[in-house]
Enzyme design. Structure first.
Site, mmCIF file in Angstrom:
data_model
loop_
_atom_site.group_PDB
_atom_site.id
_atom_site.type_symbol
_atom_site.label_atom_id
_atom_site.label_comp_id
_atom_site.label_asym_id
_atom_site.label_seq_id
_atom_site.Cartn_x
_atom_site.Cartn_y
_atom_site.Cartn_z
ATOM 1 N N VAL A 72 39.514 -9.548 -28.507
ATOM 2 C CA VAL A 72 40.475 -10.133 -29.437
ATOM 3 C C VAL A 72 39.687 -10.838 -30.527
ATOM 4 C CG1 VAL A 72 42.400 -11.734 -29.731
ATOM 5 C CG2 VAL A 72 42.190 -10.405 -27.614
ATOM 6 N N GLY A 123 36.991 -15.675 -31.209
ATOM 7 C CA GLY A 123 37.267 -14.400 -30.556
ATOM 8 C C GLY A 123 37.033 -14.514 -29.061
ATOM 9 N N LYS A 124 37.435 -13.506 -28.318
ATOM 10 C CA LYS A 124 37.203 -13.469 -26.873
ATOM 11 C C LYS A 124 37.369 -12.033 -26.401
ATOM 12 C CE LYS A 124 36.258 -16.493 -23.554
ATOM 13 N NZ LYS A 124 35.367 -17.658 -23.682
ATOM 14 N N GLY A 125 36.717 -11.705 -25.306
ATOM 15 C CA GLY A 125 36.829 -10.354 -24.781
ATOM 16 C C GLY A 125 36.535 -10.316 -23.304
ATOM 17 N N ASP A 179 30.676 -15.459 -20.133
ATOM 18 C CA ASP A 179 31.785 -16.286 -19.647
ATOM 19 C C ASP A 179 31.840 -16.039 -18.140
ATOM 20 O OD1 ASP A 179 34.230 -17.932 -20.905
ATOM 21 O OD2 ASP A 179 35.029 -16.777 -19.236
#
Length: 523
Positions: A156, A201-203, A242
């Protein structure tokens, strides 16, 4: 100090975001009453065509009922009619994304005084809430038995208003689009607070690295990066680690990126120091949480020395949070994982904590129950350390989202907790936060308190671009200054608008991004 004799209460599975439980339950048809309501709706709607399987009318009617129930709680306490309408519209698009809506509501509530003073920022909030880009993709890989496995990958790319997208990759079975959006949304404001030029952002993927061999993890990471590499670069989007993505996974991901693109650039952070990583990156999030609350305590003329602390989790964040707490003279009573918790009645010693760190380094999937000590007590049955019946000064939730619910908050209040410092992302439900505020607990939100990790990621990006490596002392000094700046940034709006520290952090993070969006034009 002792564990309670009976299990603690908790929200049922699937209802871990109490702000929207009725809406989600309604949407999924989990109760008898709602089943009856759905039957009534069916009687007033066209029945499913046995040939075409047309559920459209029924789905629309059920969604409308869910929306009406959900928005009642969503807009509760929000006076601005335009903001109420905006939240309703967001919810109607994706009513099942409860984690995301929880995060949006929490920010929206805290921004109300800003919209009263600067109403021109409300349309910009509407723009920021919608991600710039959402990428989903298939990840196919072979296990050690030669069987084909398929997982789902996400990235994202939420906001690039103040810099390239920046945020971690999470490999965990719980990963879905709602969680990715909530984490990326929070990342916008967290990165803004660091004062470094980074967007949000993040994924990640619903792949679970636990129980997998190194070869299986490598094959998965290579397949994942084969698709992700199309969407990232050191000037566009810079992922990091993460939950479930540590040094091993980052190494495999970086190797595949380099192999495909033939570019040796700082496209990932959290790398090993042998190939472009930064000192203190593994420690940064846990250290940052401790440094943040230390600034809070200094303002009150106090210190961490002698403070009795509960820490949840047993990963990097929890381990290094506990490590710095011991260095500062605090007493660390607990560590935990998803199966239970362990506590030391007199607090962990440095040697005992090192035993936990060695155990996790040898096997990252090791359970906290495997920790051995003559003085430790282990409590299983998926129970949490917040139930410990002892005097507590500071709670450090460092495990996962929504780990502290309303009941847990009541237990912390009962045991004298004065501060909650979030090492994890959104570990407190909205109801728990309400309990903190009502009881006078000082709440240090994750977007400020756990920003140390992304801050050192930003420092790693800088080192990569400059082709140099700073010493451990240099990086720690910069981290301490950044955490002080984050605290000061949050306290400014807190005093200006007469709101708590969490709202001050949201306001500071949002206004910087909003002003950048406004300057760049509506696109």
């Amino acid at each position: 100090c002792r564990p309670p004799s009976s299990p603690s209460l908790s929200w049922p599975p699937g209802l871990r975001s109490p702000a929207l439980p009725r809406a989600v339950a309604c949407a999924r048809g989990r109760s008898a009453k709602r089943d009856v309501a759905a039957k009534r709706l069916r009687s007033r709607s066209p029945r499913m065509d046995a040939t075409t399987g047309d559920f459209t009318a029924l789905q629309k009617a059920v969604k409308q009922m869910a929306t009406k129930a959900g928005t009642e709680g969503l807009v509760h306490g929000i006076k601005n009619p335009e903001l109420r309408q905006l939240l309703t519209e967001i919810f109607m698009k994706d009513p099942e994304q409860q984690e995301f809506m929880q995060a949006v509501r929490e920010v929206a509530v805290s921004l109300q005084p800003v919209f009263e003073k600067r109403p021109e920022l409300l349309p910009i909030f509407k723009q920021i809430v919608e991600p710039e880009r959402v990428i989903t993709f298939r990840v196919s890989w072979l296990d050690d038995a030669g069987n084909l496995q398929v997982n789902r990958g996400f990235r994202v790319q939420y906001s690039s208003a103040i810099g390239p997208y920046k945020g971690g990759l999470r490999f965990h079975p719980s990963v879905n689009l709602s969680i990715m959006k909530f984490l990326a949304f929070e990342q916008i404001f967290k990165n803004s607070l660091t004062t470094l030029p980074m967007g949000g952002g993040k994924g990640g993927s619903d792949f679970d690295p636990k129980g997998k061999s190194d070869a299986e993890v490598m094959r998965f990471c290579q397949s994942f990066m084969t698709e992700l590499q199309r969407h990232i670069s050191y000037v566009q989007d810079v992922p990091a680690g993460d939950i479930g993505v540590g040094a091993r996974e980052i190494g495999y991901l970086f190797g595949q990126y380099k192999r495909i693109t033939k570019n040796y650039t700082g496209v990932l952070t959290g790398k090993g120091q042998e190939y472009g990583g930064s000192e203190i990156r593994p420690e940064a999030t846990g250290y940052g949480a401790v440094l943040f609350v230390e600034n809070v305590l200094k303002d009150k003329g106090e210190s961490l020395k002698g403070k009795r602390c509960l820490v949840s989790g047993a990963g990097n964040v929890a381990q290094y949070c506990a490590e710095l707490l011991l260095e500062k003279g605090a007493i660390v009573l607990s560590l935990s994982d998803s199966q239970g918790y362990v506590y030391e009645p007199n607090g962990f010693t440095r040697e005992q904590l090192q035993a936990v760190q060695d155990m996790k380094k040898k096997n990252n999937s090791a359970r906290i129950s495997e920790y051995k000590s003559d003085t430790a007590v282990y409590v299983g049955d998926r129970r949490k350390p917040w139930e410990l019946d002892c005097q507590v000064d500071i709670a450090f939730p460092c495990a996962t989202q929504n780990e502290i619910d309303e009941h847990d908050a009541e237990l912390l209040i009962k045991h004298g907790c004065q501060y909650v410092v979030e090492g994890a992302n959104m570990p407190s439900t909205n109801e728990a936060i309400h309990k903190y505020n009502k009881a006078g607990i000082i709440y240090c939100p994750g977007k400020a308190a756990n920003a140390g990790g992304v801050a050192v990621s930003g420092l790693e990006m800088t080192q990569n671009r400059m082709s140099l490596n700073w010493t451990r002392e240099e990086v720690r000094d910069k981290l301490e200054r950044i955490m002080k700046d984050i605290y000061d940034s949050a306290m400014g709006p807190s005093r200006e608008y007469n709101v708590d520290l969490a709202a001050g952090a949201n306001i500071a993070g949002f206004t910087k991004v909003a002003d950048a969006v406004k300057a760049q034009g509506a696109v």
